[in-house]
Design an enzyme around this catalytic site. Structure first.
Site, mmCIF file in Angstrom:
data_model
loop_
_atom_site.group_PDB
_atom_site.id
_atom_site.type_symbol
_atom_site.label_atom_id
_atom_site.label_comp_id
_atom_site.label_asym_id
_atom_site.label_seq_id
_atom_site.Cartn_x
_atom_site.Cartn_y
_atom_site.Cartn_z
ATOM 1 N N ASP A 2 -7.016 -6.269 4.341
ATOM 2 C CA ASP A 2 -7.989 -5.710 3.400
ATOM 3 C C ASP A 2 -8.924 -6.820 2.915
ATOM 4 O OD1 ASP A 2 -9.226 -3.906 1.778
ATOM 5 O OD2 ASP A 2 -7.524 -3.541 0.467
ATOM 6 N N LYS A 59 1.599 -14.500 5.457
ATOM 7 C CA LYS A 59 1.909 -15.426 4.358
ATOM 8 C C LYS A 59 3.408 -15.725 4.414
ATOM 9 C CE LYS A 59 0.669 -17.691 0.710
ATOM 10 N NZ LYS A 59 -0.015 -18.984 0.884
ATOM 11 N N TYR A 110 0.809 -1.225 0.000
ATOM 12 C CA TYR A 110 0.000 0.000 0.000
ATOM 13 C C TYR A 110 0.837 1.266 0.000
ATOM 14 C CZ TYR A 110 -4.058 -2.819 0.493
ATOM 15 O OH TYR A 110 -5.038 -3.728 0.236
ATOM 16 N N ASP A 115 -4.071 -17.863 3.670
ATOM 17 C CA ASP A 115 -5.082 -18.601 2.889
ATOM 18 C C ASP A 115 -5.881 -19.531 3.782
ATOM 19 O OD1 ASP A 115 -2.176 -19.140 2.381
ATOM 20 O OD2 ASP A 115 -2.911 -21.152 2.048
#
Ligand code: NAD
Length: 414
Positions: free
Chosen positions: A302, A226, A159, A278
């Site tokens: 997000d 992740k 971002y 995930d």
């Protein structure tokens, strides 16, 4: 074009930040950004409901003085800037603000104003509670099991917007650097984006998450990352967060791995665990009751907050706040939904619940609770906007302003 002049209300005082605490007077000036698209539909409704709640709850003792800030498409037309410095400075000075959604072009044009506001004011914690209100439509069988608060790091990750267009000189230099340092040959026409993450930013969002967990007696914090793939960014986020909790809050926390390996009881401590992003999407659908506070990076947060919102009635009911040290900007999770602009149609619930977070942040919790209860009552009466009506058989369709009016009636009955 010209300088963006603010219309400062004739009455009202500034909220101040003293000794690490926010102090709201009884007559604070609250800057607001109406927002683009449907912002002009939902923001006036939000203000009316908040004013009614403050009047009902505090019987004239407290009053908000709203100050409109020129930001977005209208400001661009009038002042030649969609985010004039005067508006940013007003939020810095007045400390607590609320905003409607702002439009961002995809793939071209200006950067997201939402992101620019968060970065300019160093609003490092994006806080998004995801909790079902009885009666709302949901695609899952037991939406009442989901009661989480997402703490999304708000200042780093992709971002930051450091990107180099395909075939630009800078992109080519990066491609050479990657070849030199990693021995990896990227396609020469690749575009490049940068994903920075730091210990400092991780620690301060971790601190915000654990402060919330302690204050609200929440049982666990789950670090979502992740890190199996992006070891030095997402993986470091996980490690820095674990390190922070066990270093600074050792007496108050226990790691999930310690519970399992040592068969340790939790003894009322906050359980710190981590999940790969995930897998977390699946967990929220299949085992929502096992999660409470979620601490995560910018992009994961997000995605997760919209996915969570889908389980509790959709984007129209999902609130959020962007908070830094002594400054907070509260906003709906959804965007400007331009195709519905000016139709008095969309759901103002998300912005209204964000206003409740704002009132809590100011310490006006009675007004926040009263609005939440009146929203709950209105849902129970099945008087809802189009997004909910189509999923709630037997409900009555009301407009955006009609929904606000129904909430005000329920406020006054309580
Ligand atoms: P969006 O959230 O504006 O709308 C997507 C769909 O969600 C709408 O078509 C509508 O069906 C539904 N929806 C959204 N808000 C609703 C509400 N209050 N009540 C009922 N239904 C609602 O997303 P988008 O179309 O991807 O984005 C439109 C613009 O908003 C883009 O320019 C985007 O960049 C911007 N945006 C801004 C913010 C923000 O201001 N924080 C957040 C997301 C997107």
């Amino acid at each position: 074009m010209g300088v963006a002049k603010l219309k400062i209300p004739a009455e009202g005082e500034k909220i101040v930040w003293r000794d690490g605490e926010l102090r709201a007077p009884d007559n604070p000036i609250i800057p607001f950004i109406e927002g683009d698209g449907t912002g002009a539909d939902i923001t006036p409704v939000m203000k009316r409901v908040v004013d009614a709640a403050v009047e009902t709850l505090y019987a004239g003792r407290r009053h908000l003085h709203w100050m409109k800030l020129p930001v977005g498409e209208a400001a661009l037309k009038e002042f030649g800037s969609s985010l004039p410095e005067e508006a940013l400075q007003a939020i810095r000075d007045y400390r607590v603000a609320i905003k409607g959604p702002l439009t961002t072009p995809v793939g071209e044009g200006h950067r997201s104003l939402n992101v620019a506001i968060r970065q300019a004011l160093d609003l490092y914690a994006c806080v998004r509670p995801v909790k079902w209100i009885r009666g709302l439509p949901s695609p899952v069988l037991r939406p009442e099991d989901l009661d989480i608060v997402i703490f999304r790091e708000n200042t780093e990750d992709i971002y930051l917007g450091v990107e180099y267009a395909a075939e630009s000189d800078a992109a080519r230099r990066f491609i050479d650097l990657v070849h030199e340092t990693q021995g990896v040959q990227l396609a020469p026409e690749s575009a490049i984006g940068i994903k920075p993450m730091s210990r400092h930013a991780t620690e301060r969002i971790s601190e915000a998450a654990i402060r919330h967990a302690i204050a609200m007696k929440r049982p666990s914090i789950t670090i979502v990352h992740k890190g199996n793939i992006q070891k030095y960014t997402e993986g470091a986020f996980r490690n820095w967060a674990y390190d922070y909790f066990t270093r600074v809050y050792r007496d108050l926390v226990v790691k999930e791995t310690e519970i399992i390996a040592e068969r340790r009881p939790t003894e009322g401590k906050i359980v710190i665990k981590d999940r790969i992003a995930d897998s977390m999407f699946q967990q929220l659908l299949l085992r929502p009751a096992e999660y409470s506070v979620i601490l995560t990076t910018n992009l994961n947060g997000d995605y997760l907050s919209d996915a969570g919102a889908a389980q509790i009635g959709g984007l129209g009911m999902a609130p959020g706040g962007n908070v830094g040290d002594g400054v907070g900007v509260f906003e709906a999770t959804h965007g400007s939904a331009p195709k519905y602009a000016g139709q008095d149609k969309v759901n103002p619930g998300s912005l209204l619940l964000s206003a409740c977070m704002m009132l809590d942040y100011m310490g006006w919790t009675e007004a926040a609770t009263a609005i939440r209860e009146a929203i709950g009552e209105t849902i129970k009466q099945r008087r809802v906007t189009y997004d909910l009506e189509r999923l709630m058989p037997g409900s009555t369709l009301v407009s955006c302003s009609g929904f606000g009016q129904a909430i005000i009636e329920n406020l006054r009955k309580a």
